[in-house]
Design a protein around this motif. Structure first.
Motif, PDB file in Angstrom:
ATOM      1  N   ARG A  39      11.931 -19.529 -18.921  1.00  0.00           N
ATOM      2  CA  ARG A  39      12.393 -18.562 -17.905  1.00  0.00           C
ATOM      3  C   ARG A  39      12.902 -17.290 -18.572  1.00  0.00           C
ATOM      4  O   ARG A  39      12.619 -16.178 -18.150  1.00  0.00           O
ATOM      5  N   LYS A  50      10.029  -3.048 -17.564  1.00  0.00           N
ATOM      6  CA  LYS A  50      11.030  -2.194 -16.897  1.00  0.00           C
ATOM      7  C   LYS A  50      11.477  -1.076 -17.821  1.00  0.00           C
ATOM      8  O   LYS A  50      11.642   0.072 -17.400  1.00  0.00           O
ATOM      9  N   GLU A  63      16.819 -10.431  -6.811  1.00  0.00           N
ATOM     10  CA  GLU A  63      17.783 -11.514  -7.055  1.00  0.00           C
ATOM     11  C   GLU A  63      18.120 -12.244  -5.757  1.00  0.00           C
ATOM     12  O   GLU A  63      18.200 -13.472  -5.725  1.00  0.00           O
ATOM     13  N   GLN A  99      17.804  -9.246 -21.299  1.00  0.00           N
ATOM     14  CA  GLN A  99      17.053  -7.994 -21.143  1.00  0.00           C
ATOM     15  C   GLN A  99      17.849  -6.821 -21.721  1.00  0.00           C
ATOM     16  O   GLN A  99      17.292  -5.969 -22.409  1.00  0.00           O
TER      17      GLN A  99
HETATM   18  O1  LIG Z   1      12.333 -10.089 -11.463  1.00  0.00           O
HETATM   19  C1  LIG Z   1      12.903  -9.274 -12.217  1.00  0.00           C
HETATM   20  O2  LIG Z   1      12.859  -8.040 -12.017  1.00  0.00           O
HETATM   21  C2  LIG Z   1      13.690  -9.750 -13.362  1.00  0.00           C
HETATM   22  O3  LIG Z   1      14.132  -8.949 -14.177  1.00  0.00           O
HETATM   23  C3  LIG Z   1      14.014 -11.204 -13.477  1.00  0.00           C
HETATM   24  C4  LIG Z   1      15.362 -11.524 -12.828  1.00  0.00           C
HETATM   25  C5  LIG Z   1      15.486 -13.077 -12.844  1.00  0.00           C
HETATM   26  O4  LIG Z   1      16.141 -13.595 -13.751  1.00  0.00           O
HETATM   27  O5  LIG Z   1      14.879 -13.729 -11.978  1.00  0.00           O
HETATM   28  C6  LIG Z   1      16.453 -10.894 -13.640  1.00  0.00           C
HETATM   29  C7  LIG Z   1      17.033  -9.706 -13.308  1.00  0.00           C
HETATM   30  C8  LIG Z   1      16.746  -8.986 -12.064  1.00  0.00           C
HETATM   31  O6  LIG Z   1      17.900  -8.465 -11.491  1.00  0.00           O
HETATM   32  C9  LIG Z   1      15.976  -9.813 -11.107  1.00  0.00           C
HETATM   33  C10 LIG Z   1      15.405 -11.013 -11.431  1.00  0.00           C
END
Ligand SMILES: O=C(O)C(=O)C[C@]1(C(=O)O)C=C[C@@H](O)C=C1
Length: 106
Positions: A39, A50, A63, A99
């Motif tokens: 994950r 990003k 989220e 990240q």
């Molecule tokens: O889907 C994303 O954009 C991700 O960066 C992954 C993730 C996650 O862990 O599921 C992590 C951070 C974001 O705020 C949203 C989701």
């Protein structure tokens, strides 16, 4: 371990059972860890895109959708929904930190 007054001492079989069940839990924990590593690796790949495209690490809408989906699946599986929500917020906080570490380390 807590023994309540009047509780029977575990039999040899029960002790063996307990030991086996704990070994089984260790196996499941290993699977959970493997899934967590995967994950996190996927989240870091998302983080790279990003960063390249100038999008913020935090995506509140995504989220919310991840948590809603996890909670629905937890409910279907008979798991406590609130605790599963809390767990998923933690998982995503972990992903965001990974990240951010990638971004700040170059
Ligand atoms: O889907 C994303 O954009 C991700 O960066 C992954 C993730 C996650 O862990 O599921 C992590 C951070 C974001 O705020 C949203 C989701």
């Amino acid at each position: 371990m807590h023994t309540s007054p009047g509780a029977n001492q575990p039999t040899h079989e029960e002790l063996q059972q307990l030991q086996q069940l704990r070994l089984d839990i260790d196996g499941v924990d290993d699977e959970i860890l493997t899934a967590l590593v995967r994950r996190l690796s996927l989240a870091r790949a998302i983080g790279e895109i990003k960063q390249r495209t100038g999008q913020p690490v935090l995506d509140p809408a995504r989220e919310a959708s991840v948590v809603t989906r996890a909670a629905a699946r937890a409910r279907d599986a008979g798991l406590p929904e609130q605790e599963m929500r809390a767990l998923y917020w933690q998982l995503m906080a972990l992903a965001r930190r990974a990240q951010l570490r990638d971004v700040t380390s170059g």
